[in-house]
Design an enzyme around this catalytic site. Structure first.
Site, PDB file in Angstrom:
ATOM      1  CG  HIS A 164      -0.450  -0.060   2.526  1.00  0.00           C
ATOM      2  ND1 HIS A 164       0.034   1.043   3.191  1.00  0.00           N
ATOM      3  CD2 HIS A 164      -0.329  -1.094   3.399  1.00  0.00           C
ATOM      4  CE1 HIS A 164       0.430   0.702   4.407  1.00  0.00           C
ATOM      5  NE2 HIS A 164       0.232  -0.592   4.563  1.00  0.00           N
TER       6      HIS A 164
ATOM      7  CG  ASP B 176      -2.054   4.479   3.285  1.00  0.00           C
ATOM      8  OD1 ASP B 176      -1.834   3.379   2.737  1.00  0.00           O
ATOM      9  OD2 ASP B 176      -2.920   4.622   4.164  1.00  0.00           O
TER      10      ASP B 176
ATOM     11  CG  ASP C  78       2.762  -0.594   8.418  1.00  0.00           C
ATOM     12  OD1 ASP C  78       2.334  -1.039   7.349  1.00  0.00           O
ATOM     13  OD2 ASP C  78       2.029  -0.359   9.406  1.00  0.00           O
TER      14      ASP C  78
ATOM     15  CD  GLU D 207      -3.354  -1.251   5.214  1.00  0.00           C
ATOM     16  OE1 GLU D 207      -3.562  -2.300   5.830  1.00  0.00           O
ATOM     17  OE2 GLU D 207      -2.700  -0.296   5.693  1.00  0.00           O
ATOM     18  CD  GLU D 208      -1.284   1.652   7.770  1.00  0.00           C
ATOM     19  OE1 GLU D 208      -2.109   1.239   8.602  1.00  0.00           O
ATOM     20  OE2 GLU D 208      -0.167   1.147   7.625  1.00  0.00           O
TER      21      GLU D 208
ATOM     22  CG  ASP E  60       1.025  -4.240   5.229  1.00  0.00           C
ATOM     23  OD1 ASP E  60       1.980  -3.623   5.735  1.00  0.00           O
ATOM     24  OD2 ASP E  60      -0.158  -3.889   5.370  1.00  0.00           O
TER      25      ASP E  60
ATOM     26  CG  HIS F 210       0.137   1.814  13.120  1.00  0.00           C
ATOM     27  ND1 HIS F 210      -1.160   1.355  13.101  1.00  0.00           N
ATOM     28  CD2 HIS F 210       0.671   1.472  11.939  1.00  0.00           C
ATOM     29  CE1 HIS F 210      -1.385   0.745  11.950  1.00  0.00           C
ATOM     30  NE2 HIS F 210      -0.273   0.802  11.228  1.00  0.00           N
TER      31      HIS F 210
END
Length: 485
Positions: A76, A78, A115, A145-146, A169, A457
């Site tokens: 992904h 983002d 990530d 995606e996030e 991922d 994150h």
């Protein structure tokens, strides 16, 4: 030149350095998408985008390998934007600043975007590296995606030609993922009333900070502190006793990140200010004792601030604090089927008080649909008791494990041949896009692999350098080992 250029495999790290230099938080991936499209066309590859912005790039097979099953590498575009409170950084304008710290690559005060930037970079590196042997190849890069998997939701059938999809991922080298949790967003909205703060009250800001934060799926079982819940716990015990008037509450920034900080703006009777400070200090010592092994930097700070408008009425204050304090958080149930994996959880991710309402946003994850439904029902019941409205939206499916998957078996065999050890076959308690891909491509064989990334994150995010090299060896060997059609 980036200092990452000294790392191996160099093509992958050079591309990752370029990815870091282009801002690409969720909803702001367009500059990176345009760069990749331009790069692909300069290299002579077929490339196009779909209606939701996903990118698909095709590269012909290496000479002699045209009869291998076609493969799609998927990542992904983002990244999650999180920064330390004392870091000045605009994720929509400023580049990520990666640096090497021993065996790890980190970012300066922000999330790194490994990530899924490492996976994205590995897919582009396969395209760029003429020494990598492979059959017919596609690279699928999805949008946003996030924050809801918009790209995966919008993926249309008959666009991809691949029989096999390799999702990049995952975040633990030596593990092969064959399934993941589904999820759903839940919002409780509580109407509130306000009134003027009486004379003789001091105005203070109470901030709980210093927590590690982390991924609301992969880290939910670790026992990290949730700033929203910890601050609500203190307010529940002290608001009535000290006649605290709640003016504002804000905590967390993303529903899929365990919140590191939360702040309450309060008015307190001047003659009870010292008692508040004393209770805050006592509570901080309690937290340091309870979380000694997990949260070594937890802090609760009391600061004087200027008066900032009316406060919630006592009834609204009590309803909000009770609702937040009673909302469950963390692991709800562990899986009976997949040992050592969380089945159902939730993260109380973002809390905010607005002019006439308070909003609590949670992300629920579960390996089974009934697990999601149970937590939605629980939160709905709590909301009704508090007089709040409940809304569940954005449900996405899990990826059901397939123990007979040929590509999963192939990855395991290839890994053992390369490294002399058997990888772990796992189901991840996080949302991978594979579950959504199964709707338009039900017959596609899928697997997920990746390097070791810790602290995703959160500003503690880091990627293990050696594991990237092992992941690259596995990925490139796997592409050559794909069976014929």
């Amino acid at each position: 030149m980036s200092e990452l250029s000294q790392l191996s495999p160099q093509p992958l790290w050079d591309i990752f350095a370029k990815v870091c230099s282009i801002p690409h938080p969720s909803y702001h991936e367009e500059a990176l998408a345009q760069y990749i499209l331009g790069w692909a066309k300069e290299q002579g590859f077929w490339a196009e985008r779909d209606e939701v912005g996903n990118i698909l790039i095709r590269k012909p097979a290496t000479a002699g390998l045209e009869n291998l099953k076609p493969v799609a590498l998927q990542a992904h575009l983002d990244m999650v934007p999180q920064k330390n409170n004392d870091t000045v950084h605009d994720f929509t304008k400023d580049p990520i600043q990666p640096w090497i710290d021993g065996e790890w690559v980190k970012a300066r005060g922000t999330t790194l975007g490994a990530d899924n930037g490492i996976g994205l970079s590995s897919a582009l590196a396969v395209l760029a590296d003429k020494n990598v042997e492979h059959g017919p190849l596609e690279v699928l890069l999805t949008m946003t995606e996030e924050t809801g998997m918009a790209g995966a939701f919008g993926l249309q059938p008959n666009w991809l030609q691949a029989d096999i999809l390799i999702n990049t991922d995952s975040e633990e080298e030596g593990e092969i993922y064959m399934g993941c949790a589904g999820g759903i967003d839940f919002t409780a909205t509580l109407p509130i009333d306000r009134e003027a703060v009486p004379e003789g009250f001091a105005h203070i800001q109470l901030s709980l900070k210093g927590l590690k934060g982390g991924h609301s799926g992969c880290d939910i079982h670790v026992g990290l502190g949730n700033a929203n819940k910890l601050l609500a716990r203190f307010l529940f015990t002290q608001a009535k006793a000290l006649d605290l008037r709640l003016v504002d509450f804000t905590g967390g920034t993303l529903r899929n990140a365990i919140p590191r900080e939360a702040t309450a703006t309060l008015a307190v009777p001047a003659d009870k200010l010292d008692a508040l400070k004393s209770q805050a200090l006592h509570y901080l010592e309690t937290l340091k004792s309870e979380l000694a092994l997990k949260e070594k930097n937890v802090n609760l700070v009391v600061e004087n601030v200027a008066a900032s408008g009316p406060a919630l009425t006592a009834a609204s204050r009590d309803a909000f604090i009770a609702l937040l304090n009673s909302t469950p958080n963390g692991v709800i149930r562990n899986s009976d089927v997949v040992k050592g994996v969380v089945e159902t959880s939730l993260n109380v991710g973002v809390v905010a008080i607005r002019e006439n309402e308070a909003v609590i946003n949670s992300l629920i994850r579960s390996l089974i649909d009934s697990g999601k439904e149970y937590v939605v029902e629980t939160l709905t019941a709590l909301a009704e008791l508090a007089g709040a409205t409940a809304r569940a939206k954005g449900s996405y499916p899990g990826w059901q494990p397939d123990a007979t998957s040929p590509v999963m078996a192939l990855v395991g065999e290839t890994y053992k041949k390369l490294f002399g050890r058997t990888p772990n076959i796992q189901v991840i308690h996080a949302g991978l896009e594979c579950g959504l891909f199964k709707k338009p491509y039900p017959d596609m064989d899928m697997v997920s692999i990746g390097p070791t990334i810790t602290g995703p994150h959160s500003p503690d995010e880091q990627v293990h350098i050696a594991s990237v090299g092992l992941y690259w060896q596995l990925l490139t060997a796997l592409l050559k080992a794909i069976p014929t059609k």
